[in-house]
Scaffold this motif. Structure first.
Motif, PDB file in Angstrom:
ATOM      1  N   UNK A 162     -12.327  32.312 -60.635  1.00 30.71           N
ATOM      2  CA  UNK A 162     -13.091  32.633 -59.436  1.00 30.71           C
ATOM      3  C   UNK A 162     -12.244  33.540 -58.556  1.00 30.71           C
ATOM      4  N   UNK A 163     -12.825  34.651 -58.142  1.00 31.12           N
ATOM      5  CA  UNK A 163     -12.144  35.602 -57.274  1.00 31.12           C
ATOM      6  C   UNK A 163     -12.935  35.693 -55.969  1.00 31.12           C
ATOM      7  N   UNK A 164     -12.278  35.417 -54.841  1.00 34.47           N
ATOM      8  CA  UNK A 164     -12.956  35.422 -53.547  1.00 34.47           C
ATOM      9  C   UNK A 164     -12.468  36.600 -52.719  1.00 34.47           C
ATOM     10  N   UNK A 165     -13.422  37.333 -52.185  1.00 32.75           N
ATOM     11  CA  UNK A 165     -13.124  38.504 -51.365  1.00 32.75           C
ATOM     12  C   UNK A 165     -13.963  38.430 -50.089  1.00 32.75           C
ATOM     13  N   UNK A 166     -13.355  38.715 -48.956  1.00 34.70           N
ATOM     14  CA  UNK A 166     -14.091  38.788 -47.696  1.00 34.70           C
ATOM     15  C   UNK A 166     -14.654  40.199 -47.549  1.00 34.70           C
ATOM     16  N   UNK A 167     -15.973  40.284 -47.389  1.00 32.88           N
ATOM     17  CA  UNK A 167     -16.631  41.577 -47.256  1.00 32.88           C
ATOM     18  C   UNK A 167     -16.840  41.874 -45.772  1.00 32.88           C
ATOM     19  N   UNK A 168     -16.397  43.055 -45.355  1.00 34.43           N
ATOM     20  CA  UNK A 168     -16.520  43.467 -43.964  1.00 34.43           C
ATOM     21  C   UNK A 168     -17.262  44.773 -43.781  1.00 34.43           C
ATOM     22  N   UNK A 169     -18.003  45.199 -44.831  1.00 27.21           N
ATOM     23  CA  UNK A 169     -18.686  46.494 -44.775  1.00 27.21           C
ATOM     24  C   UNK A 169     -19.941  46.458 -43.898  1.00 27.21           C
ATOM     25  N   UNK A 170     -20.520  45.255 -43.707  1.00 25.54           N
ATOM     26  CA  UNK A 170     -21.732  45.130 -42.885  1.00 25.54           C
ATOM     27  C   UNK A 170     -21.306  44.957 -41.432  1.00 25.54           C
ATOM     28  N   UNK A 171     -21.780  45.831 -40.560  1.00 22.51           N
ATOM     29  CA  UNK A 171     -21.336  45.795 -39.172  1.00 22.51           C
ATOM     30  C   UNK A 171     -22.365  45.253 -38.207  1.00 22.51           C
ATOM     31  N   UNK A 172     -23.626  45.201 -38.599  1.00 22.92           N
ATOM     32  CA  UNK A 172     -24.653  44.694 -37.703  1.00 22.92           C
ATOM     33  C   UNK A 172     -25.911  44.428 -38.516  1.00 22.92           C
ATOM     34  N   UNK A 173     -26.726  43.496 -38.059  1.00 20.82           N
ATOM     35  CA  UNK A 173     -28.030  43.225 -38.671  1.00 20.82           C
ATOM     36  C   UNK A 173     -29.034  43.034 -37.541  1.00 20.82           C
ATOM     37  N   UNK A 174     -30.165  43.703 -37.658  1.00 20.63           N
ATOM     38  CA  UNK A 174     -31.247  43.529 -36.689  1.00 20.63           C
ATOM     39  C   UNK A 174     -32.474  43.017 -37.419  1.00 20.63           C
ATOM     40  N   UNK A 175     -33.355  42.388 -36.668  1.00 24.96           N
ATOM     41  CA  UNK A 175     -34.593  41.847 -37.232  1.00 24.96           C
ATOM     42  C   UNK A 175     -35.754  42.713 -36.768  1.00 24.96           C
ATOM     43  N   UNK A 176     -36.456  43.319 -37.736  1.00 23.48           N
ATOM     44  CA  UNK A 176     -37.533  44.246 -37.405  1.00 23.48           C
ATOM     45  C   UNK A 176     -38.666  43.558 -36.664  1.00 23.48           C
ATOM     46  N   UNK A 177     -38.837  42.242 -36.884  1.00 25.98           N
ATOM     47  CA  UNK A 177     -39.906  41.518 -36.218  1.00 25.98           C
ATOM     48  C   UNK A 177     -39.726  41.418 -34.713  1.00 25.98           C
ATOM     49  N   UNK A 178     -38.497  41.572 -34.227  1.00 21.85           N
ATOM     50  CA  UNK A 178     -38.261  41.535 -32.784  1.00 21.85           C
ATOM     51  C   UNK A 178     -38.786  42.776 -32.084  1.00 21.85           C
ATOM     52  N   UNK A 179     -38.736  43.892 -32.799  1.00 20.18           N
ATOM     53  CA  UNK A 179     -39.146  45.171 -32.217  1.00 20.18           C
ATOM     54  C   UNK A 179     -39.474  46.137 -33.351  1.00 20.18           C
ATOM     55  N   UNK A 180     -40.738  46.517 -33.525  1.00 16.62           N
ATOM     56  CA  UNK A 180     -41.102  47.398 -34.646  1.00 16.62           C
ATOM     57  C   UNK A 180     -40.514  48.792 -34.539  1.00 16.62           C
ATOM     58  N   UNK A 181     -39.929  49.142 -33.386  1.00 18.26           N
ATOM     59  CA  UNK A 181     -39.361  50.480 -33.216  1.00 18.26           C
ATOM     60  C   UNK A 181     -37.891  50.556 -33.612  1.00 18.26           C
TER      61      UNK A 181
END
Length: 499
Positions: A98-117
């Motif tokens: 088993x090889x474990x790596x911390x991924x840091x490439x994702x910087x933000x996530x938004x939810x489209x249902x909060x605002x369609x724009x």
């Protein structure tokens, strides 16, 4: 226990790989629609490896390709990752390691249902140069049999009424491209990472038709400014369990609410057609090619097809995971017969493609006991998956007069599954966009194989109009389904493996 985040990153065990860059300093260059486990185990993994300087690399990375994610279904991934500064553990597992790596490439996530724009605005942002997506087959709002936009899809109808407030990914892409043109934000690449035949071309076809309906003037700009490369992605990523979270926490010494578990094997074959640059994915192991279609056909038919066959037959036989299915004597023999006699002879293979090795690797990967890949999970949304995973192999077998009994049994197992009742008379929860139609056919057929095959083959959105007109396939599927009802799944698989 503390949680995984930027402040606890340096205190992790030395065996755990960290991001080879400071995640807080990444500039966003990619917007990704559908930030599920597969994306986080695959594209985000390769992008991290391409951006940073790892101990094995001598090339300093370009850290302008941070990923901003958009979720369309729920806030769950965002809510779990936001307190962790969007860091998460990726555990790559095989039989012994088993090889474990911390991924840091994702910087933000938004939810489209909060605002369609919000999604169109991210697409139009000048910093965005690639918009990628893993929205699953049903996210394309298309007819699986024809590959065309389903103009009667409920979400599409809503978007046609209010294109500036889209609720579908296709609508959001179109509105984002319109804004990008108007703001003169520059060229862009749209990258489908889903299991669709010729996924780049499929995305272009579906999106162009939608644009024709809402703003035809946008088409010329799309032709000039947007590319749609196709690609082939391959990695088995089961759903994360609470046991997985506990194991990762014990290994890291901190709690990760959204780790990803994957097999060690990973492959990405990608057409090198990018209008505004791309990460140096090739230094991370991505195979950059001019055309990906032959790799795609081999993967869809030799991996995804048998995977679906294992899911439906295995579930009906009472197995919870794919590893349990292929641990039997009957199923590997059945799969080898299907691949050797019915699928491989129908493939067009170029020099340098080692089909035999790939076939054997598929069985080894299915058998990986470290992956609890549930048959129930793989069986979901079968109406969207069947055409490319199994039915194209059926068509090739018919065209080339190849055997097709095992393929017919695999399709019959799907039919048995979507009736909504298992071999013990217990209810099956059919999770599928076409579930009401599928269950209606099952109820009308009442366990009669002939009626059920006639009913399901009559669903042109899955089978097209050609397969219901094929007497040879109809007879084979009816015989297979009747045998499933008469003998049960395990005895039927044994019978078909030895024919």
């Amino acid at each position: 226990m503390n949680i995984l985040n930027s402040s606890t990153l340096d205190g992790l065990h030395p065996s755990v790989r960290r991001p080879p860059f400071d995640p807080t300093q990444l500039a966003p260059g990619i917007v990704h629609l559908g930030v599920g486990a597969f994306h986080r185990a695959h594209m985000a993994y390769y992008t991290q490896r391409a951006m940073g300087k790892t101990p094995e690399d001598t090339i300093a990375g370009d850290t302008t390709w941070g990923i901003r994610g958009v979720s369309f279904r729920s806030t769950a991934v965002r809510d779990r990752l936001r307190p962790q500064d969007f860091l998460y553990a990726l555990a790559a597992c095989d039989n012994e390691h088993e090889d474990i790596e911390i991924i840091g490439a994702v910087r933000d996530i938004v939810y489209a249902g909060d605002n369609p724009l919000v999604c169109p605005a991210l697409i139009a942002d000048r910093e965005t140069r690639i918009v990628s997506m893993t929205i699953t087959e049903k996210g394309y709002c298309h007819d699986p049999a024809t590959g065309q936009l389903d103009e009667n899809h409920p979400g599409v109808l809503l978007d046609l009424e209010s294109p500036d407030k889209p609720v579908t990914a296709i609508g959001a892409l179109a509105e984002g491209l319109r804004l990008r043109r108007d703001l003169k934000s520059g060229r862009l690449t749209l990258l489908s990472c889903d299991n669709l035949p010729a996924n780049g071309s499929a995305l272009a076809r579906i999106l162009r038709r939608y644009v024709e309906l809402v703003d035809p003037s946008l088409l010329a700009w799309i032709d000039d400014a947007v590319s749609f490369p196709s690609c082939v992605l391959d990695r088995i990523v089961p759903a994360t369990t609470e046991d997985d979270r506990t194991h990762i926490a014990n290994t890291l010494g901190v709690r990760d609410e959204s780790p990803v578990i994957a097999e060690a094997f990973s492959q990405w074959v990608l057409e090198d057609d990018f209008r505004a640059g791309r990460p140096a994915w090739e230094i991370a192991g991505v195979k950059m090619v001019s055309r990906a279609d032959e790799f795609e056909t081999m993967k869809l038919r030799l991996l995804n097809g048998p995977h679906s066959a294992c899911a439906y037959l295995g579930y009906l036989a009472g197995f919870a995971t794919i590893a349990q299915v292929v641990a039997t004597k009957e199923f590997p023999r059945f799969l080898l017969r299907m691949m050797d006699e019915e699928i491989i002879p129908g493939l067009v293979v170029s020099a340098g493609m080692d089909v035999e090795s790939y076939k054997l690797s598929v069985l080894d990967r299915f058998a990986n006991p470290a992956l609890a890949h549930e048959t129930r999970q793989i069986a979901m949304d079968g109406s969207q998956k069947l055409p490319q995973r199994l039915l194209e192999s059926v068509r090739s077998a018919l065209e080339k007069s190849l055997p097709l009994d095992c393929l017919a049994l695999s399709v019959a197992a799907w039919m048995r599954f979507v009736t909504g009742t298992n071999e013990n008379g217990e209810s099956i929860e059919v999770s599928d966009p076409l579930a009401p139609k599928l269950l209606d056919v099952g109820q009308a057929g009442a366990g009669d194989a002939t009626q059920l095959v006639e009913g399901y083959l009559g669903l042109d959105e899955i089978f097209g109009s050609d397969l219901r007109q094929s007497d040879r396939f109809k007879v084979a599927a009816t015989a297979a389904l009747a045998t499933l009802y008469e003998k049960g799944t395990l005895r039927t698989v044994t019978h078909y493996a030895q024919r």
